[in-house]
Design a protein around this motif. Structure first.
Motif, PDB file in Angstrom:
ATOM      1  N   THR A  26       4.413 -12.207   9.675  1.00 27.58           N
ATOM      2  CA  THR A  26       3.893 -10.870   9.948  1.00 27.58           C
ATOM      3  C   THR A  26       2.392 -10.804   9.708  1.00 27.58           C
ATOM      4  O   THR A  26       1.645 -10.212  10.505  1.00 27.58           O
ATOM      5  CB  THR A  26       4.610  -9.833   9.068  1.00 27.58           C
ATOM      6  OG1 THR A  26       6.004  -9.832   9.374  1.00 27.58           O
ATOM      7  CG2 THR A  26       4.055  -8.433   9.306  1.00 27.58           C
ATOM      8  N   ILE A  29       0.502 -13.016  12.588  1.00 27.37           N
ATOM      9  CA  ILE A  29       0.483 -12.365  13.895  1.00 27.37           C
ATOM     10  C   ILE A  29      -0.199 -11.003  13.815  1.00 27.37           C
ATOM     11  O   ILE A  29      -1.016 -10.638  14.674  1.00 27.37           O
ATOM     12  CB  ILE A  29       1.923 -12.220  14.428  1.00 27.37           C
ATOM     13  CG1 ILE A  29       2.576 -13.594  14.565  1.00 27.37           C
ATOM     14  CG2 ILE A  29       1.922 -11.497  15.777  1.00 27.37           C
ATOM     15  CD1 ILE A  29       4.049 -13.539  14.927  1.00 27.37           C
ATOM     16  N   GLY A  30       0.122 -10.233  12.773  1.00 21.40           N
ATOM     17  CA  GLY A  30      -0.425  -8.889  12.644  1.00 21.40           C
ATOM     18  C   GLY A  30      -1.925  -8.872  12.439  1.00 21.40           C
ATOM     19  O   GLY A  30      -2.619  -8.000  12.986  1.00 21.40           O
ATOM     20  N   THR A  33      -3.640  -9.751  15.811  1.00 27.94           N
ATOM     21  CA  THR A  33      -3.426  -8.656  16.761  1.00 27.94           C
ATOM     22  C   THR A  33      -4.259  -7.432  16.390  1.00 27.94           C
ATOM     23  O   THR A  33      -4.899  -6.810  17.251  1.00 27.94           O
ATOM     24  CB  THR A  33      -1.940  -8.281  16.807  1.00 27.94           C
ATOM     25  OG1 THR A  33      -1.156  -9.436  17.135  1.00 27.94           O
ATOM     26  CG2 THR A  33      -1.692  -7.191  17.837  1.00 27.94           C
ATOM     27  N   LEU A  88      11.038  -9.462  11.425  1.00 27.24           N
ATOM     28  CA  LEU A  88       9.666  -9.573  11.923  1.00 27.24           C
ATOM     29  C   LEU A  88       9.376  -8.516  12.981  1.00 27.24           C
ATOM     30  O   LEU A  88       8.304  -7.897  12.986  1.00 27.24           O
ATOM     31  CB  LEU A  88       9.450 -10.973  12.508  1.00 27.24           C
ATOM     32  CG  LEU A  88       8.071 -11.312  13.069  1.00 27.24           C
ATOM     33  CD1 LEU A  88       7.028 -11.298  11.958  1.00 27.24           C
ATOM     34  CD2 LEU A  88       8.099 -12.680  13.745  1.00 27.24           C
ATOM     35  N   LEU A  92       6.334  -5.861  12.166  1.00 22.33           N
ATOM     36  CA  LEU A  92       5.058  -6.064  12.860  1.00 22.33           C
ATOM     37  C   LEU A  92       4.388  -4.773  13.323  1.00 22.33           C
ATOM     38  O   LEU A  92       3.166  -4.618  13.138  1.00 22.33           O
ATOM     39  CB  LEU A  92       5.253  -7.005  14.055  1.00 22.33           C
ATOM     40  CG  LEU A  92       4.915  -8.471  13.828  1.00 22.33           C
ATOM     41  CD1 LEU A  92       5.199  -9.287  15.082  1.00 22.33           C
ATOM     42  CD2 LEU A  92       3.467  -8.636  13.402  1.00 22.33           C
ATOM     43  N   SER A  95       2.675  -3.106  10.448  1.00 19.02           N
ATOM     44  CA  SER A  95       1.600  -3.959   9.943  1.00 19.02           C
ATOM     45  C   SER A  95       0.386  -3.920  10.861  1.00 19.02           C
ATOM     46  O   SER A  95      -0.756  -3.831  10.395  1.00 19.02           O
ATOM     47  CB  SER A  95       2.102  -5.405   9.800  1.00 19.02           C
ATOM     48  OG  SER A  95       3.196  -5.474   8.914  1.00 19.02           O
ATOM     49  N   VAL A  96       0.616  -3.986  12.162  1.00 16.27           N
ATOM     50  CA  VAL A  96      -0.497  -3.938  13.119  1.00 16.27           C
ATOM     51  C   VAL A  96      -1.214  -2.605  13.023  1.00 16.27           C
ATOM     52  O   VAL A  96      -2.453  -2.535  13.052  1.00 16.27           O
ATOM     53  CB  VAL A  96       0.027  -4.189  14.552  1.00 16.27           C
ATOM     54  CG1 VAL A  96      -1.057  -3.900  15.581  1.00 16.27           C
ATOM     55  CG2 VAL A  96       0.507  -5.623  14.687  1.00 16.27           C
ATOM     56  N   THR A 144       5.645  -5.452   3.574  1.00 17.85           N
ATOM     57  CA  THR A 144       6.504  -6.318   4.382  1.00 17.85           C
ATOM     58  C   THR A 144       7.489  -7.082   3.514  1.00 17.85           C
ATOM     59  O   THR A 144       8.682  -7.174   3.837  1.00 17.85           O
ATOM     60  CB  THR A 144       5.645  -7.305   5.186  1.00 17.85           C
ATOM     61  OG1 THR A 144       4.727  -6.584   6.011  1.00 17.85           O
ATOM     62  CG2 THR A 144       6.517  -8.186   6.065  1.00 17.85           C
TER      63      THR A 144
END
Length: 219
Positions: A26, A29-30, A33, A88, A92, A95-96, A144
């Protein structure tokens, strides 16, 4: 609690693997992004962020049956990825959204100054933005990890082997001496043990948040 057929020790290890893997993926990727959505200029980026946040409107329980059918078809039942990927997907979007709001608060001048001094955009991100973003990153990690550690429905639905179940599922399946005996004492003790890692994680990350806030001050 750790003896007999409960398998609680193995369940704790499974929870660590699932929650830890979900948190790491997370954050990886987060973070990228959110950085792209907050610092780069491209068309429809607000629409993309809105679409990401909109995915949180769908209740998680409504996705269990399609996910169960999918994982059964691809033979992912009783695997770690069957628990990690749904967690996930749920973690996500939040988190994003959190990291995007945090990146937008950082001064663009710091990044521009680093690039004037010879840094590429990637180096500026790694050496300037990431250290300043430590408070937001570690706060996201806390949320998370806690959500993945406490997750129950996905682990209960995707796993039917005792050696693959997580701690929350194992506690719900504790049995007493007889068929009508409910082991409340054992379940309460296991609940305390499951809570201890969360307290430890929060304490450790709180120190990092304070350190990140003081280190990120700009005169």
């Amino acid at each position: 609690m750790f003896s007999g057929d409960n398998g609680f020790g193995r369940a704790l290890l499974n929870s660590v693997i699932v929650a830890g893997t979900t948190t790491v993926l997370t954050l990886l990727i987060g973070t990228f992004t959110a950085y792209a959505l907050a610092r780069l200029d491209f068309r429809f980026k607000n629409a993309v962020l809105g679409l990401i946040v909109a995915t949180t409107m769908f209740p998680g329980i409504s996705q269990l049956v399609p996910l169960l059918k999918l994982f059964t078809d691809i033979k992912w039942i009783n695997t770690y990825q069957a628990m990690v990927l749904p967690s996930l997907g749920f973690a996500l979007p939040l988190s994003v959204w959190l990291l995007t709001a945090f990146f937008r608060q950082l001064p663009f001048e710091l990044e521009q100054a680093a690039m004037v001094d010879g840094c590429t955009r990637g180096q500026a991100f790694r050496k300037i933005i990431v250290p300043l973003a430590a408070p937001g990153v570690f706060t996201t990690a806390i949320l998370t990890f806690i959500a993945a550690w406490n997750e129950f429905l996905i682990a209960l639905s995707m796993v039917n082997k005792k050696e693959m179940q997580t701690a929350t599922v194992a506690i719900s399946k504790f049995t007493g001496v007889s068929g009508f005996d409910q082991p409340f004492g054992t379940q309460m003790a296991a609940g305390v043990i499951v809570t201890v890692p969360l307290i430890a994680v929060v304490l450790v990350f709180q120190r990092r948040i304070v350190a990140g806030l003081t280190a990120g001050g700009v005169k």
